[in-house]
Design a protein around this motif. Structure first.
Motif, PDB file in Angstrom:
ATOM      1  N   ASN A   1     -22.590  -6.198  -5.805  1.00  0.00           N
ATOM      2  CA  ASN A   1     -21.325  -6.808  -5.442  1.00  0.00           C
ATOM      3  C   ASN A   1     -21.458  -8.070  -4.586  1.00  0.00           C
ATOM      4  O   ASN A   1     -20.502  -9.013  -4.480  1.00  0.00           O
ATOM      5  CB  ASN A   1     -20.552  -6.008  -4.552  1.00  0.00           C
ATOM      6  CG  ASN A   1     -20.061  -4.726  -5.484  1.00  0.00           C
ATOM      7  OD1 ASN A   1     -19.825  -4.712  -6.623  1.00  0.00           O
ATOM      8  ND2 ASN A   1     -20.124  -3.312  -4.710  1.00  0.00           N
ATOM      9  N   PHE A   2     -22.590  -8.434  -4.086  1.00  0.00           N
ATOM     10  CA  PHE A   2     -23.015  -9.764  -3.598  1.00  0.00           C
ATOM     11  C   PHE A   2     -22.163  -9.882  -2.244  1.00  0.00           C
ATOM     12  O   PHE A   2     -21.899 -11.136  -1.982  1.00  0.00           O
ATOM     13  CB  PHE A   2     -23.043 -10.932  -4.480  1.00  0.00           C
ATOM     14  CG  PHE A   2     -24.092 -10.842  -5.466  1.00  0.00           C
ATOM     15  CD1 PHE A   2     -25.275 -10.833  -5.386  1.00  0.00           C
ATOM     16  CD2 PHE A   2     -23.506 -10.354  -6.865  1.00  0.00           C
ATOM     17  CE1 PHE A   2     -26.320 -10.788  -6.577  1.00  0.00           C
ATOM     18  CE2 PHE A   2     -24.355 -10.211  -7.911  1.00  0.00           C
ATOM     19  CZ  PHE A   2     -25.712 -10.507  -7.683  1.00  0.00           C
TER      20      PHE A   2
ATOM     21  N   SER B   1     -34.264  -9.097  -6.654  1.00  0.00           N
ATOM     22  CA  SER B   1     -35.244  -9.188  -5.226  1.00  0.00           C
ATOM     23  C   SER B   1     -34.156  -9.646  -4.555  1.00  0.00           C
ATOM     24  O   SER B   1     -34.040  -9.334  -3.266  1.00  0.00           O
ATOM     25  CB  SER B   1     -36.407  -9.795  -5.493  1.00  0.00           C
ATOM     26  OG  SER B   1     -37.521  -9.481  -6.164  1.00  0.00           O
ATOM     27  N   TYR B   2     -33.441 -10.637  -4.928  1.00  0.00           N
ATOM     28  CA  TYR B   2     -32.561 -11.597  -3.811  1.00  0.00           C
ATOM     29  C   TYR B   2     -31.489 -10.513  -3.303  1.00  0.00           C
ATOM     30  O   TYR B   2     -30.981 -10.536  -2.258  1.00  0.00           O
ATOM     31  CB  TYR B   2     -32.092 -12.691  -4.741  1.00  0.00           C
ATOM     32  CG  TYR B   2     -30.774 -13.360  -3.894  1.00  0.00           C
ATOM     33  CD1 TYR B   2     -30.862 -14.396  -2.910  1.00  0.00           C
ATOM     34  CD2 TYR B   2     -29.366 -13.224  -4.525  1.00  0.00           C
ATOM     35  CE1 TYR B   2     -29.757 -14.725  -2.300  1.00  0.00           C
ATOM     36  CE2 TYR B   2     -28.495 -13.741  -4.014  1.00  0.00           C
ATOM     37  CZ  TYR B   2     -28.592 -14.504  -2.848  1.00  0.00           C
ATOM     38  OH  TYR B   2     -27.480 -15.072  -2.142  1.00  0.00           O
ATOM     39  N   ALA B   3     -30.928  -9.965  -4.567  1.00  0.00           N
ATOM     40  CA  ALA B   3     -29.716  -8.792  -4.274  1.00  0.00           C
ATOM     41  C   ALA B   3     -30.175  -8.091  -3.349  1.00  0.00           C
ATOM     42  O   ALA B   3     -29.471  -7.544  -2.400  1.00  0.00           O
ATOM     43  CB  ALA B   3     -29.252  -8.379  -5.327  1.00  0.00           C
TER      44      ALA B   3
ATOM     45  N   ASP C   1     -28.694  -7.407   0.431  1.00  0.00           N
ATOM     46  CA  ASP C   1     -27.921  -6.058   0.940  1.00  0.00           C
ATOM     47  C   ASP C   1     -28.665  -5.551   1.963  1.00  0.00           C
ATOM     48  O   ASP C   1     -27.815  -4.734   2.877  1.00  0.00           O
ATOM     49  CB  ASP C   1     -28.084  -5.042  -0.343  1.00  0.00           C
ATOM     50  CG  ASP C   1     -27.143  -4.180   0.035  1.00  0.00           C
ATOM     51  OD1 ASP C   1     -25.754  -3.964   0.268  1.00  0.00           O
ATOM     52  OD2 ASP C   1     -27.936  -2.670  -0.159  1.00  0.00           O
ATOM     53  N   ASN C   2     -29.780  -5.746   2.112  1.00  0.00           N
ATOM     54  CA  ASN C   2     -30.625  -5.131   3.460  1.00  0.00           C
ATOM     55  C   ASN C   2     -30.420  -5.836   4.776  1.00  0.00           C
ATOM     56  O   ASN C   2     -30.595  -5.015   5.801  1.00  0.00           O
ATOM     57  CB  ASN C   2     -31.979  -5.538   3.323  1.00  0.00           C
ATOM     58  CG  ASN C   2     -32.933  -4.244   2.319  1.00  0.00           C
ATOM     59  OD1 ASN C   2     -32.160  -3.270   1.953  1.00  0.00           O
ATOM     60  ND2 ASN C   2     -33.997  -4.832   1.856  1.00  0.00           N
TER      61      ASN C   2
ATOM     62  N   GLY D   1     -40.452 -16.077  -1.142  1.00  0.00           N
ATOM     63  CA  GLY D   1     -40.502 -14.783  -2.205  1.00  0.00           C
ATOM     64  C   GLY D   1     -39.392 -14.504  -3.027  1.00  0.00           C
ATOM     65  O   GLY D   1     -39.297 -13.939  -3.945  1.00  0.00           O
ATOM     66  N   VAL D   2     -38.027 -15.015  -2.628  1.00  0.00           N
ATOM     67  CA  VAL D   2     -36.793 -14.659  -3.139  1.00  0.00           C
ATOM     68  C   VAL D   2     -36.180 -15.703  -3.517  1.00  0.00           C
ATOM     69  O   VAL D   2     -35.362 -15.704  -4.477  1.00  0.00           O
ATOM     70  CB  VAL D   2     -35.902 -13.745  -2.153  1.00  0.00           C
ATOM     71  CG1 VAL D   2     -34.750 -13.616  -2.541  1.00  0.00           C
ATOM     72  CG2 VAL D   2     -36.911 -12.446  -1.916  1.00  0.00           C
ATOM     73  N   LEU D   3     -36.110 -16.911  -2.678  1.00  0.00           N
ATOM     74  CA  LEU D   3     -35.161 -18.125  -2.996  1.00  0.00           C
ATOM     75  C   LEU D   3     -35.478 -18.662  -4.045  1.00  0.00           C
ATOM     76  O   LEU D   3     -36.628 -19.034  -4.788  1.00  0.00           O
ATOM     77  CB  LEU D   3     -35.400 -19.262  -1.984  1.00  0.00           C
ATOM     78  CG  LEU D   3     -34.404 -20.237  -1.439  1.00  0.00           C
ATOM     79  CD1 LEU D   3     -33.238 -19.678  -1.115  1.00  0.00           C
ATOM     80  CD2 LEU D   3     -35.124 -21.348  -0.580  1.00  0.00           C
ATOM     81  N   PRO D   4     -34.296 -19.036  -5.049  1.00  0.00           N
ATOM     82  CA  PRO D   4     -34.776 -19.570  -6.441  1.00  0.00           C
ATOM     83  C   PRO D   4     -34.820 -20.975  -6.297  1.00  0.00           C
ATOM     84  O   PRO D   4     -34.006 -21.804  -7.080  1.00  0.00           O
ATOM     85  CB  PRO D   4     -33.355 -19.086  -7.288  1.00  0.00           C
ATOM     86  CG  PRO D   4     -32.285 -19.011  -6.114  1.00  0.00           C
ATOM     87  CD  PRO D   4     -32.968 -18.476  -4.901  1.00  0.00           C
ATOM     88  N   VAL D   5     -35.729 -21.435  -5.739  1.00  0.00           N
ATOM     89  CA  VAL D   5     -36.026 -22.961  -5.623  1.00  0.00           C
ATOM     90  C   VAL D   5     -37.697 -23.077  -5.694  1.00  0.00           C
ATOM     91  O   VAL D   5     -38.352 -22.578  -4.868  1.00  0.00           O
ATOM     92  CB  VAL D   5     -35.652 -23.529  -4.309  1.00  0.00           C
ATOM     93  CG1 VAL D   5     -35.975 -25.034  -4.446  1.00  0.00           C
ATOM     94  CG2 VAL D   5     -34.015 -23.512  -4.256  1.00  0.00           C
TER      95      VAL D   5
END
Length: 402
Positions: free
Chosen positions: A101-102, A154-156, A160-161, A272-276
């Motif tokens: 649901n972001f 991984s980002y979601a 959420d954490n 490790g998660v950022l899409p850049v």
């Protein structure tokens, strides 16, 4: 002196620094001493190093796999991402369907939509020759949708954490975010190739203010920062560069600014998660403990990642370091030769002379080092470097793009 590590980012973790313990004599100079220092802080050294390594290895997202799905335009890729999300929501093995649901993603802070967020992952997963020569075709846009979804998952999970740390209260760009930003005194600019450059200078940080900031507020700042970067068009199209002047910061001081557990969590997000795509990571004035940590990681990284992590040393510092290493190697060779009880005296002398000649030749070769300033100016361009960064004499009054 007392030190504790937090289980949650919001727990007010503080390291009470004793002035005597900030002395250089207490700084770890070997890997064993570094691990002992972590243990003294109540940190499991093996877990810390394993987590750091895993994060660095995730920086480029890995190579494509045989079953990956590709598309040739962003609109098709966006629809496929939404389809994958819906499928995952109803997957019986999905333990946390609410993450899709972001709810904690602050895209509205930047006047963006969820489409914009997902598009950032597709841009990140666009095939480039250096990343995937098997699927790269010159002149054709090709997006690895499966790879984008793996990163998105991984980002979601990461977002959420965070629980309610990011939404209760909602982030206020001109309130708590701006206040924390000013204390850290970070800068953003664009280099001569259009890449976004993130500058952090430990010499410019308001140390006392940062130490007093709650870990939750530090978390909120770096999450805000990460989303500014991932939603930036230049960063999406050209990638980013991270430049950090460590200013020889002591281990305890560094961990007082960002508690270790929070630091690992933020590394996971930004690396490790950022899409850049991280094109370079430059580190100036690296303290011994940082050089030890990165040195222990490099053998396990891909060739591409090794080339992108660059520790910049001043010429005199680099030469002295090489001299010390060479002297250490020479002494080891000599000691091994001298320990041989059957080696005649004239051969011992010959061993001594030959090793000395070999190392002297190496000294002449290694006594040429490019200064950090020249490297950054040639790689990024003078116009994007904040004036005084890392003690440099050049640079400009960078206009913050934030």
């Amino acid at each position: 002196m007392s030190a504790s590590s937090s289980n949650e980012a919001g727990t007010p973790t503080k390291f009470q620094l004793d002035p005597n313990e900030s002395d250089s004599t207490n700084e770890p100079k070997t890997m064993r001493a570094f691990q002992q220092s972590l243990k003294d802080m109540g940190i499991n050294a093996s877990t810390y190093m394993k987590t750091t390594l895993e994060t660095l290895k995730q920086a480029d997202g890995g190579r494509s796999i045989q079953t990956d799905e590709f598309c040739t335009n962003m609109e098709e890729g966006l629809q496929r991402l939404y389809d994958m999300i819906e499928q995952q929501k109803t997957n019986a093995k999905e333990k946390r369907p609410q993450k899709w649901n972001f709810a904690t993603v602050p895209y509205q802070q930047f006047d963006k939509t969820l489409d914009d967020v997902l598009m950032a992952f597709l841009k990140w997963a666009t095939v480039e020759a250096e990343d995937d020569d098997q699927h790269y075709e010159e002149g054709m846009t090709k997006v690895n949708v499966s790879k984008a979804f793996r990163r998105l998952e991984s980002y979601a999970t990461w977002m959420d954490n965070t629980g309610r740390d990011l939404i209760d209260p909602p982030m206020d760009t001109h309130g708590d975010i701006e206040k924390t930003w000013k204390a850290w005194n970070m800068k953003l600019s664009y280099d001569q190739s259009g890449k976004l450059v993130w500058w952090m200078d430990f010499d410019s940080i308001d140390m006392e203010t940062v130490k007093a900031i709650r870990p939750t507020d530090t978390l909120r700042l770096f999450v805000w920062m990460a989303h500014f970067i991932m939603l930036d068009r230049n960063a999406q199209n050209n990638g980013m560069v991270y430049c950090q002047n460590m200013a020889k910061v002591k281990l305890w001081t560094s961990f007082a600014l960002i508690p270790p557990k929070l630091g690992l969590k933020l590394d996971k997000l930004t690396i490790g998660v950022l899409p850049v795509k991280m094109k370079h990571l430059f580190i100036l004035e690296s303290p011994t403990w940082m050089s030890l940590l990165l040195g222990s990681m490099k053998p396990f990284l891909s060739k591409k990642m090794k080339s992108r992590i660059v520790i910049l040393r001043r010429p005199e510092e680099s030469f002295n370091s090489k001299m010390n290493n060479l002297n250490s190697k020479m002494n080891t060779k000599l000691n091994n030769a001298m320990k041989n009880p059957n080696l005649p005296p004239f051969l011992k002398k010959k061993a001594n002379d030959s090793v000395a000649e070999e190392e002297a030749a190496n000294h002449d070769i290694d006594n040429v080092t490019i200064s950090p300033q020249v490297v950054l100016e040639s790689t990024l361009g003078l116009a994007c470097i904040p004036r005084g960064f890392g003690g440099m004499t050049n640079g400009t009054l960078v206009s913050d793009i934030v």
